[in-house]
Design a protein around this motif. Structure first.
Motif, PDB file in Angstrom:
ATOM      1  N   GLY A 313       0.790  -1.167  -0.026  1.00  0.00           N
ATOM      2  CA  GLY A 313      -0.088  -0.098  -0.062  1.00  0.00           C
ATOM      3  C   GLY A 313       0.831   1.312  -0.012  1.00  0.00           C
ATOM      4  O   GLY A 313       0.089   2.184   0.281  1.00  0.00           O
ATOM      5  N   LEU A 314       2.047   1.152   0.066  1.00  0.00           N
ATOM      6  CA  LEU A 314       2.894   2.261   0.021  1.00  0.00           C
ATOM      7  C   LEU A 314       3.717   2.507  -1.671  1.00  0.00           C
ATOM      8  O   LEU A 314       3.988   1.522  -2.308  1.00  0.00           O
ATOM      9  CB  LEU A 314       4.003   2.348   0.919  1.00  0.00           C
ATOM     10  N   PRO A 315       4.034   3.447  -1.946  1.00  0.00           N
ATOM     11  CA  PRO A 315       4.654   3.809  -3.226  1.00  0.00           C
ATOM     12  C   PRO A 315       6.333   3.376  -3.110  1.00  0.00           C
ATOM     13  O   PRO A 315       6.688   3.083  -2.259  1.00  0.00           O
ATOM     14  CB  PRO A 315       4.483   5.363  -3.526  1.00  0.00           C
ATOM     15  N   VAL A 316       6.646   3.368  -4.517  1.00  0.00           N
ATOM     16  CA  VAL A 316       8.112   3.087  -4.512  1.00  0.00           C
ATOM     17  C   VAL A 316       8.795   4.517  -4.921  1.00  0.00           C
ATOM     18  O   VAL A 316       8.198   5.183  -5.949  1.00  0.00           O
ATOM     19  CB  VAL A 316       8.361   1.990  -5.723  1.00  0.00           C
ATOM     20  N   MET A 317       9.479   4.963  -4.398  1.00  0.00           N
ATOM     21  CA  MET A 317      10.248   6.257  -4.561  1.00  0.00           C
ATOM     22  C   MET A 317      11.687   6.356  -3.994  1.00  0.00           C
ATOM     23  O   MET A 317      11.939   6.109  -2.918  1.00  0.00           O
ATOM     24  CB  MET A 317       9.351   7.412  -3.670  1.00  0.00           C
ATOM     25  N   PRO A 341       2.845  16.952  -6.690  1.00  0.00           N
ATOM     26  CA  PRO A 341       3.814  18.149  -6.779  1.00  0.00           C
ATOM     27  C   PRO A 341       4.938  17.922  -5.770  1.00  0.00           C
ATOM     28  O   PRO A 341       5.996  18.459  -6.192  1.00  0.00           O
ATOM     29  CB  PRO A 341       2.858  19.433  -6.293  1.00  0.00           C
ATOM     30  N   GLY A 342       4.513  17.435  -4.524  1.00  0.00           N
ATOM     31  CA  GLY A 342       5.786  17.238  -3.623  1.00  0.00           C
ATOM     32  C   GLY A 342       6.622  16.146  -4.158  1.00  0.00           C
ATOM     33  O   GLY A 342       7.629  15.991  -3.943  1.00  0.00           O
ATOM     34  N   VAL A 343       6.021  15.115  -4.848  1.00  0.00           N
ATOM     35  CA  VAL A 343       7.050  14.086  -5.299  1.00  0.00           C
ATOM     36  C   VAL A 343       7.950  14.763  -6.295  1.00  0.00           C
ATOM     37  O   VAL A 343       9.114  14.432  -6.476  1.00  0.00           O
ATOM     38  CB  VAL A 343       5.984  12.837  -6.039  1.00  0.00           C
ATOM     39  N   GLY A 344       7.358  15.567  -7.276  1.00  0.00           N
ATOM     40  CA  GLY A 344       8.239  16.283  -8.086  1.00  0.00           C
ATOM     41  C   GLY A 344       9.374  16.940  -7.471  1.00  0.00           C
ATOM     42  O   GLY A 344      10.578  16.951  -8.014  1.00  0.00           O
ATOM     43  N   PRO A 359      11.916  12.077   4.215  1.00  0.00           N
ATOM     44  CA  PRO A 359      12.288  10.756   4.692  1.00  0.00           C
ATOM     45  C   PRO A 359      11.814   9.791   3.506  1.00  0.00           C
ATOM     46  O   PRO A 359      10.346   9.711   3.540  1.00  0.00           O
ATOM     47  CB  PRO A 359      11.709  10.375   5.811  1.00  0.00           C
ATOM     48  N   LEU A 360      12.539   8.932   2.896  1.00  0.00           N
ATOM     49  CA  LEU A 360      12.040   8.146   1.857  1.00  0.00           C
ATOM     50  C   LEU A 360      12.279   6.676   2.052  1.00  0.00           C
ATOM     51  O   LEU A 360      11.944   5.744   1.558  1.00  0.00           O
ATOM     52  CB  LEU A 360      12.677   8.336   0.735  1.00  0.00           C
ATOM     53  N   GLN A 361      12.749   6.227   3.333  1.00  0.00           N
ATOM     54  CA  GLN A 361      13.137   4.931   3.669  1.00  0.00           C
ATOM     55  C   GLN A 361      11.969   4.197   3.617  1.00  0.00           C
ATOM     56  O   GLN A 361      12.134   2.895   3.136  1.00  0.00           O
ATOM     57  CB  GLN A 361      13.319   5.036   5.355  1.00  0.00           C
ATOM     58  N   ASP A 362      10.809   4.386   4.021  1.00  0.00           N
ATOM     59  CA  ASP A 362       9.678   3.416   3.966  1.00  0.00           C
ATOM     60  C   ASP A 362       9.259   2.977   2.349  1.00  0.00           C
ATOM     61  O   ASP A 362       8.401   2.048   2.187  1.00  0.00           O
ATOM     62  CB  ASP A 362       8.563   3.794   4.459  1.00  0.00           C
ATOM     63  N   PHE A 363       9.840   3.928   1.499  1.00  0.00           N
ATOM     64  CA  PHE A 363       9.263   3.655   0.116  1.00  0.00           C
ATOM     65  C   PHE A 363      10.566   3.076  -0.721  1.00  0.00           C
ATOM     66  O   PHE A 363      10.359   3.200  -2.033  1.00  0.00           O
ATOM     67  CB  PHE A 363       8.898   5.179  -0.345  1.00  0.00           C
ATOM     68  N   ARG A 364      11.640   2.709  -0.082  1.00  0.00           N
ATOM     69  CA  ARG A 364      12.548   2.429  -0.838  1.00  0.00           C
ATOM     70  C   ARG A 364      12.343   0.824  -1.656  1.00  0.00           C
ATOM     71  O   ARG A 364      11.522   0.263  -1.283  1.00  0.00           O
ATOM     72  CB  ARG A 364      13.893   1.874   0.003  1.00  0.00           C
ATOM     73  N   VAL A 365      12.964   0.635  -2.790  1.00  0.00           N
ATOM     74  CA  VAL A 365      12.450  -0.285  -3.862  1.00  0.00           C
ATOM     75  C   VAL A 365      12.803  -1.553  -3.445  1.00  0.00           C
ATOM     76  O   VAL A 365      12.217  -2.506  -3.696  1.00  0.00           O
ATOM     77  CB  VAL A 365      12.876   0.167  -5.285  1.00  0.00           C
TER      78      VAL A 365
END
Length: 370
Positions: A313-317, A341-344, A359-365
């Protein structure tokens, strides 16, 4: 720095704009038309309420950009901070709402709890049987048909090359950079950004980044124009997916609604999702619980779109786990519109500066590697 971005939805177009604004040479490649995929099928909700808490720093950044969008892009994308009202009908949902309000406060999201009497006074006609609600006054909505094209146009004015109707896309590592082959020609870049939405897992898989993603289509609809009386975006706190409706009324009077209908599987080839008229009566019954007046309105159109849903349920980023110079931003599970817009801005910061404050830790591929 030469950057190739795959995917001309909101994520890709916003990333192109913020990178071009920093001075990068950007090529934005879309297999069909800019903003013609999941972005245009979106409900247009700009909410922070009920998000996974780890998404809130990104959502806060995005809310700031939404507020600046008309100035940044040179056009009105119909962002309106009308507020987001989320109704409660059962005691277990009330407990869920209160737990979220308390937890979100630590992430700088402050929500008001409204009593039944306050709902009736402030929002007459909405949720007559509701026992409580949360209210986020600074959230709202925007027009999905306008936003991605506006970011792409603004990026183009900054020098970005826009490639539409690219057809089948083949990409690979070529020496120190990347090569992308399309029906419109061959493109080379130092950096490759995968914003391909429901097709994002296919691109990631070509470089060894495995992501469990399913393509699904929601069901949306819109009514005839009615007197403009519903100001906030309206949703519901519920554990029952069949009751999870939501709606908003645009300034022209039409009421846009969605939810309360099971998302259907979509074949990525060709990737077109279809609304099912047989599910509309049940969907409207759930929407009428939020706004009884809709029961007398005529539905003039229904639609769907191809969205990518990641298993957790979370994105990959963020950065690729396997390939230097490859970045991902896809799989936003049907709730990426507010984040766009925030992603960009975040992806541009990460690529240009080598770091980001978000923080992008939860979205790591590579979180699925085990």
């Amino acid at each position: 720095m030469k950057v190739i971005i795959l995917g001309g939805g909101l994520m890709g177009a916003a990333t192109a704009f913020f990178l071009a604004r920093r001075g990068a040479g950007v090529t934005l490649i879309e297999k069909r038309r800019i903003g013609g995929g999941a972005s245009i099928a979106s409900f247009g909700n700009c909410r922070r309420t009920a998000r996974h808490l780890s998404q809130l720093p990104l959502a806060h950044r995005s809310r700031r950009v939404w507020g600046e969008a008309a100035t940044l892009l040179g056009r009105d994308v119909e962002f309106r901070a009308t507020g987001h009202l989320r109704l409660v009908y059962e005691q277990d949902s009330l407990a869920d709402m209160r737990a979220h309000i308390e937890a979100a406060r630590e992430w700088d999201l402050h929500l008001d709890e409204l009593s039944a009497a306050e709902i009736r006074k402030r929002f007459p006609g909405l949720g007559p049987q509701a026992i409580a609600a949360s209210y986020s006054p600074e959230d709202g909505s925007a027009n999905p048909r306008l936003v991605a094209p506006a970011f792409a146009d603004a990026a183009s004015r900054l020098g970005t090359t826009i490639v539409e109707e690219a057809g089948e896309i083949r990409c690979f590592k070529d020496g120190g950079g990347f090569c992308v082959e399309t029906d419109k020609g061959r493109f080379a870049g130092d950096i490759l950004v995968n914003c391909a939405g429901a097709w994002g897992a296919r691109i990631a898989g070509q470089f060894g980044d495995a992501v469990p993603l399913e393509a699904k289509g929601p069901q949306m609809g819109v009514t005839e124009p009615l007197p403009h009386r519903v100001i906030p975006v309206v949703g519901i706190w519920t554990r029952n997916h069949a009751e999870g409706a939501y709606l908003r009324q645009v300034e022209r009077g039409n009421i846009i609604f969605g939810g309360a209908a099971e998302r259907v599987d979509v074949d990525l080839d060709p990737g077109f999702a279809h609304a099912d008229p047989a599910r509309l009566p049940g969907q409207l019954r759930a929407v009428a619980r939020l706004l009884p007046a809709i029961a007398k309105a005529s539905v003039i159109r229904t639609w769907s779109g191809c969205e990518g849903y990641v298993r957790d349920g979370l994105p990959v980023m963020g950065r690729s786990a396997t390939t230097d110079g490859l970045y991902h931003a896809f799989g936003f599970c049907g709730h990426g519109f507010q984040l766009g817009p925030g992603v960009g801005e975040t992806m541009a910061e990460l690529i240009w500066e080598g770091r980001t404050e978000i923080p992008l830790q939860d979205f790591r591929v590579d979180r699925f590697a085990a």
